[in-house]
Enzyme design. Structure first.
Site: not given
Length: 465
Positions: A136, A160, A233-234, A267, A367
């Site tokens: 993103n 990646h 980092e979620l 995020c 989310e």
């Protein structure tokens, strides 16, 4: 041979195709990373920082080319895509300056003098770092972990997303052209299984993962028993609150941008909003008018301000959330028919603002990662605080107010990694980037971020006359 395919959300064409790394290539990369790190850790911090700056310059010189690649790989409008390289430069250069500063986080920690002794704490690199980055913000999310790891004396292997493989290649290329020694920074195109196997069996000492909660759980399971340093980092369901004393015009512009930039695929984008009841109707009126100004279209068109989501299935997931909420009583303020390309089964999705929502609706609790914003009126700060904390996530939270003391009091009560006042959806490299609850653990950026990439070693010397 298995191959990776990047399907462009612009037109569903195959934009990039690459072979996945073989077992032999994976083991070679891990061996090179370990060997190169032994020499790299001996290189001075000043030289490491100079190489980072040179690599950043290389990337800045290719900004226009990289913007087109970002656009075609993940769908961000080309008019905005180059801004990611500017953000990369800001973060990387700040971290280089911080590492090199006289009192930087990589310097020895000197203790008060004690007669007959010399005592200090040295920060040593962990070894090889394995960075798994998402699509993103493909350069920004990667650079948060890659640059401090290199500055701290670690080697790095970057995996990646299959959606943005060129970003891994361009990053390594820029550092190689800058003169980084061979093996210090490498990329591997991997499937999920091979990525997990590197964590389970590989010779890496740190894993930095950015992605879904399910992906983070898989990383923790893979690392179990290896005593690795793991940074996660979620997900996020980041809230904003507009107090009665807020500058309404500023709040509308900031929240709408924070909710819909990058088609909501951020995020720390705003996914749910609470507005003081005295401002609610006017806020919704102004926000709806502003949202209608977006131009949904092909992101390679410079006039487009809202591009497609990364894939049609992601857009339909958000559409399902909206449809379910409307069936439960929510009011949709945007007619999708106003946006010509919007249709189910397409990655091109119209933005949406919903009212009459509540936390029993998925759109307010799950989310979304798309261009939708649910808005609720609140009576006061206490109600806003309770609703903002009513989430399994805790990455950022934004407050809009003219009262700094009131915002600080609210911020102390928020269960979140970052509290914003009168802004949102931004990373300041001088501040710790971290989350609570299901938004992850660990930290990147700031001086604190370096602590997760080094281990302390104490030196306790007794001086004999």
């Amino acid at each position: 041979m298995q191959r990776l395919q990047c399907i462009s959300p612009i037109d569903n064409s195959v934009y990039v195709e690459r072979p996945l790394a073989t077992e032999y290539e994976i083991q070679n990369a891990l061996s090179r990373a370990q060997g190169a790190q032994l020499s790299w850790r001996q290189v001075s911090i000043a030289e490491r920082a100079a190489l980072v700056r040179a690599a950043v310059k290389n990337l800045q010189q290719k900004k226009s080319e990289l913007a087109v690649e970002i656009c075609w790989q993940m769908g961000r409008p080309v008019a905005y895509a180059g801004g990611e390289i500017d953000g990369l430069a800001e973060r990387a250069l700040y971290m280089a300056d911080l590492a090199e500063s006289a009192h930087g986080p990589l310097n020895d920690i000197l203790l008060p003098e004690k007669a007959g002794f010399r005592r200090f704490i040295r920060r040593e690199p962990l070894g090889a770092a394995f960075v798994i980055a998402p699509w993103n913000y493909p350069y920004l999310t990667a650079i948060n972990a890659v640059v401090p790891a290199l500055l701290a004396g670690n080697s790095v292997i970057l995996k990646h997303s299959a959606q943005t493989p060129l970003c891994a290649e361009r990053l390594v290329e820029a550092f190689t052209e800058a003169g980084l020694p061979q093996g210090v920074f490498q990329y591997l195109h991997l499937d999920h299984r091979d990525a997990e196997q590197i964590v389970i069996n590989g010779s890496v000492q740190h894993v930095a993962f950015t992605g879904s909660v399910a992906g983070g759980a898989a990383m923790e399971s893979a690392a179990a028993g290896r005593f690795l340093s793991v940074g996660l980092e979620l997900g996020g369901k980041d809230p904003a609150y507009v107090r009665a004393d807020a500058d309404l015009e500023h709040a509308v512009a900031s929240v709408v941008d924070g909710a819909f930039f990058n088609s909501g695929q951020s995020c720390c984008g705003i996914e749910r909003l609470y507005v003081h009841h005295t401002l609610f109707d006017e806020f919704v009126l102004r926000a709806t008018a502003l949202i209608r100004n977006y131009r949904l279209g092909r992101p390679d068109d410079k006039g487009t301000t809202l591009g497609p989501m990364v894939r049609a299935t992601a857009a339909d997931f958000v559409r399902d959330q909206i449809d379910e909420a409307v069936a439960q009583g929510a009011r949709a303020h945007i007619d999708g028919g106003e946006f010509e390309l919007d249709q189910r089964g397409s990655a091109y999705m119209a933005p949406q603002l919903l009212t009459n929502v509540n936390h029993n609706m998925r759109v307010m609790s799950e989310e979304s990662f798309g261009p939708v914003l649910g808005v609720m009126p609140v009576a006061d700060d206490n109600e806003a605080l309770a609703l903002m904390n009513d989430s399994e996530y805790g990455l950022t939270a934004a407050i809009y107010s003219a009262d700094e003391d009131a915002a600080l009091a609210l911020g102390d009560g928020l269960q979140t990694g970052t509290v914003f006042l009168n802004r949102c959806d931004y990373l300041d490299p001088a501040l710790a980037w971290t989350g609570v609850k299901n938004s992850g653990r660990g930290c990147t950026l700031s001086g604190i971020g370096f602590e997760h990439l080094t281990r302390p070693k104490s030196f306790h010397f007794k001086l004999v006359p």
